[in-house]
Design a protein around this motif. Structure first.
Motif, PDB file in Angstrom:
ATOM      1  N   GLY A   1       0.813  -1.214   0.000  1.00 35.44           N
ATOM      2  CA  GLY A   1       0.000   0.000   0.000  1.00 35.44           C
ATOM      3  C   GLY A   1       0.843   1.259   0.000  1.00 35.44           C
ATOM      4  N   GLN A   2       0.141   2.395   0.095  1.00 31.68           N
ATOM      5  CA  GLN A   2       0.858   3.673   0.059  1.00 31.68           C
ATOM      6  C   GLN A   2       1.357   4.052   1.459  1.00 31.68           C
ATOM      7  OE1 GLN A   2      -0.976   7.722  -0.503  1.00 31.68           O
ATOM      8  NE2 GLN A   2      -0.265   7.394  -2.608  1.00 31.68           N
ATOM      9  N   LEU A   3       2.601   4.523   1.502  1.00 28.68           N
ATOM     10  CA  LEU A   3       3.191   4.972   2.769  1.00 28.68           C
ATOM     11  C   LEU A   3       3.560   6.438   2.622  1.00 28.68           C
ATOM     12  CD1 LEU A   3       5.844   2.090   2.970  1.00 28.68           C
ATOM     13  CD2 LEU A   3       3.597   2.103   4.095  1.00 28.68           C
ATOM     14  N   THR A   4       3.476   7.173   3.725  1.00 28.63           N
ATOM     15  CA  THR A   4       4.011   8.536   3.681  1.00 28.63           C
ATOM     16  C   THR A   4       4.932   8.726   4.879  1.00 28.63           C
ATOM     17  OG1 THR A   4       2.229   9.518   4.960  1.00 28.63           O
ATOM     18  CG2 THR A   4       1.940   9.480   2.567  1.00 28.63           C
ATOM     19  N   SER A   5       5.916   9.599   4.691  1.00 26.11           N
ATOM     20  CA  SER A   5       6.844   9.874   5.803  1.00 26.11           C
ATOM     21  C   SER A   5       7.471  11.239   5.630  1.00 26.11           C
ATOM     22  CB  SER A   5       7.941   8.807   5.866  1.00 26.11           C
ATOM     23  OG  SER A   5       8.793   8.922   4.758  1.00 26.11           O
ATOM     24  N   THR A   6       8.015  11.741   6.735  1.00 23.70           N
ATOM     25  CA  THR A   6       8.714  13.024   6.690  1.00 23.70           C
ATOM     26  C   THR A   6      10.146  12.811   6.213  1.00 23.70           C
ATOM     27  OG1 THR A   6       7.511  13.398   8.744  1.00 23.70           O
ATOM     28  CG2 THR A   6       9.035  15.118   8.072  1.00 23.70           C
ATOM     29  N   LYS A   7      10.744  11.700   6.687  1.00 23.28           N
ATOM     30  CA  LYS A   7      12.141  11.409   6.331  1.00 23.28           C
ATOM     31  C   LYS A   7      12.199  10.053   5.630  1.00 23.28           C
ATOM     32  CE  LYS A   7      13.441  15.015   8.733  1.00 23.28           C
ATOM     33  NZ  LYS A   7      14.099  15.100  10.009  1.00 23.28           N
ATOM     34  N   LEU A   8      13.150   9.935   4.697  1.00 22.36           N
ATOM     35  CA  LEU A   8      13.339   8.671   3.980  1.00 22.36           C
ATOM     36  C   LEU A   8      14.824   8.306   4.017  1.00 22.36           C
ATOM     37  CD1 LEU A   8      12.232   6.417   2.091  1.00 22.36           C
ATOM     38  CD2 LEU A   8      12.735   7.937   0.170  1.00 22.36           C
ATOM     39  N   VAL A   9      15.116   7.113   4.544  1.00 29.83           N
ATOM     40  CA  VAL A   9      16.513   6.662   4.629  1.00 29.83           C
ATOM     41  C   VAL A   9      16.697   5.490   3.667  1.00 29.83           C
ATOM     42  CG1 VAL A   9      18.330   5.733   6.117  1.00 29.83           C
ATOM     43  CG2 VAL A   9      16.631   7.319   7.067  1.00 29.83           C
ATOM     44  N   ILE A  10      17.712   5.596   2.812  1.00 31.69           N
ATOM     45  CA  ILE A  10      18.013   4.520   1.865  1.00 31.69           C
ATOM     46  C   ILE A  10      19.205   3.729   2.384  1.00 31.69           C
ATOM     47  CG2 ILE A  10      18.532   3.930  -0.541  1.00 31.69           C
ATOM     48  CD1 ILE A  10      15.823   5.403  -0.100  1.00 31.69           C
ATOM     49  N   ALA A  11      18.961   2.426   2.629  1.00 30.16           N
ATOM     50  CA  ALA A  11      20.008   1.543   3.172  1.00 30.16           C
ATOM     51  C   ALA A  11      19.978   0.232   2.392  1.00 30.16           C
ATOM     52  CB  ALA A  11      19.760   1.298   4.659  1.00 30.16           C
ATOM     53  N   THR A  12      19.931   0.361   1.064  1.00 33.82           N
ATOM     54  CA  THR A  12      19.714  -0.831   0.234  1.00 33.82           C
ATOM     55  C   THR A  12      21.011  -1.525  -0.181  1.00 33.82           C
ATOM     56  OG1 THR A  12      19.412   0.725  -1.581  1.00 33.82           O
ATOM     57  CG2 THR A  12      17.427  -0.267  -0.669  1.00 33.82           C
ATOM     58  N   GLY A  13      22.161  -1.081   0.348  1.00 38.39           N
ATOM     59  CA  GLY A  13      23.404  -1.831   0.160  1.00 38.39           C
ATOM     60  C   GLY A  13      23.947  -1.761  -1.257  1.00 38.39           C
TER      61      GLY A  13
END
Ligand code: FAD
Length: 394
Positions: free
Chosen positions: A150-162
């Motif tokens: 589903g759809q998510l919303t956030s203030t901050k987005l952290v990318i840790a996909t290696g």
């Protein structure tokens, strides 16, 4: 259905993503950690031969490769190995120190994953596995993430996909593709900490010796010299010293091997042997496996009777023993690489907060960045340290 809203969404539940989620959760943030794989921390599980070399007693910036060598300093200084060791001790995880300060669990890498999962629970992080990301958009200062749940919303987005190594463990270029979507520079990726393969015409010689191991010093045209075991394989060369030098080796260039790293003056040693009428094979016996001595002497036509060697021939022998130039033709590729070199350019993110300079609210941590550690627990220490720094600022 109304989108689910979070303070922080972290994509990638590997070492860096889990650690960042835990620390952010302890700070009271509402954190969602997502991963497309069915289990978190797949690389932790297979790391260090199943024992996870989770850090190193001595971690310095010189143990990392990055276009900007200063970038790693701040995060490494703020989260030092002792802090991670204390955490293990609180969870009663037994560990041992091996050569060069490397720390491994005694009872298996699964304990590190179990510790992180426990702390994800304690810190109130929501974990969603088997979650596929369809798109990421920034709208009116917030993140909108379309996913298979589903759809998510956030203030901050952290990318840790290696990084891209070990594709069978669900490695992907997601982080780098997203960087490009938002106009961030990416340094092209290539396999690191990886075996080197030899040209087809030489493979038979190496293949006959497959399984043998020697202590060597090895140097690429640029970069430090590494000492340690070199393992001969059917395709070429592996073992710790070769994995280390692979980070510095460039296609088309040689690596230089010193096959007698424990001797300080090989020419002087050879002179003494000649004067004492010793045989070359006998003298090499304490250092190399017998089969390697025979094959090497035949390959380079170095006869056994050192008494017959003149100065020029002794010089040649010393050079061949200490500066053997080998031209690998390739690496064994991402399938066998422990890490990827390159990644999202560190000039794009703050070394203090890991936030993008161009896109507020977007953070990059761990191996997806253009930071690669030497072999020895440095890559996990980078994951912990970058995650910690990021979590303090989100
Ligand atoms: C065989 C092997 C042995 C190793 N041994 C050691 C060792 O002993 N010591 C050491 O320091 N380092 C070791 N490493 C390196 C170390 O594992 C990595 O540097 C470290 O795991 C990087 O952490 P990370 O969190 O940045 O990335 P990763 O641990 O790779 O985590 C990335 C996560 O992102 C998820 N992901 C990727 N793409 C997507 C997507 N599109 N959507 C959602 N989720 C996604 C992945 O499923 C994964 O869970 C080893 C690596 C390998 C392959």
């Amino acid at each position: 259905m109304r989108p689910k809203s979070y303070d922080v969404v972290i994509i990638g539940a590997g070492a860096a993503g889990m650690f960042c989620a835990i620390e952010a959760g302890y700070r009271g943030l509402n954190v969602l950690l997502v991963d497309h794989a069915p289990k978190p921390g797949a690389k932790i599980r297979i790391s260090g031969g199943g024992k996870c070399n989770f850090t190193n007693r001595r971690v310095e910036p010189k143990h990392f490769i990055c276009a900007n060598p200063h970038f790693v300093k701040s995060a490494l200084a703020r989260y030092q190995p002792d802090l991670f060791i204390e955490r293990l001790e609180r969870h009663n995880i037994a560990y041992e120190e091996r050569d060069n300060g490397q720390l491994f669990t005694l009872d298996g890498a699964g304990q590190i994953i179990a510790m992180l999962r426990t702390e994800l629970d304690w810190s109130g992080v929501e974990l969603q596995l088997n979650c596929h990301i369809n798109s990421v958009l920034k709208q009116q200062g917030a993140w909108t993430i379309e996913t298979s749940i589903g759809q998510l919303t956030s203030t901050k987005l952290v990318i840790a996909t290696g990084g891209l190594s070990y594709p069978k463990l669900r490695a992907s270029d997601f982080g780098m593709a997203l960087a490009k979507q938002f106009g961030l520079a990416v340094i092209p990726s290539r396999p690191g900490l990886v075996p080197l393969t030899m040209p087809a015409r030489q493979q038979a010689w190496w293949s006959d010796l497959a399984g043998l191991s020697l202590d060597v010093k090895v140097t690429a045209q640029q970069g430090p010299t590494f000492q340690g075991a070199m393992l001969i394989t059917h395709q070429g060369l592996s073992g710790p010293s070769i994995l280390q030098v692979s980070n510095y080796w460039q296609s088309g260039e040689p690596i230089s091997l010193n096959l007698l790293p424990s001797l300080t003056d090989v020419l002087d040693w050879l002179w003494h042997l000649k004067q004492n009428a010793q045989s070359l094979s006998g003298a090499l016996k304490p250092f190399w496996p017998k089969r390697f001595i025979q094959a090497w002497q035949v390959k380079f036509d170095f006869a056994d009777d050192l008494a017959n060697y003149n100065q020029a021939r002794l010089d040649q022998l010393a050079k061949q023993l200490t500066e053997w130039q080998i031209y690998p033709d390739d690496t064994a590729g991402y399938a066998k690489a422990e890490v990827s070199l390159g990644g999202v350019a560190t000039s794009e993110v703050s070394s203090k907060t890991f936030e993008s300079n161009k896109v507020p609210g977007l953070y990059y941590i761990g191996e997806v960045l253009d930071v690669t550690g030497h072999l020895g627990g440095y890559n996990f220490q980078w994951a912990w340290a970058s995650a910690h720094a990021c979590a303090q600022s989100i």
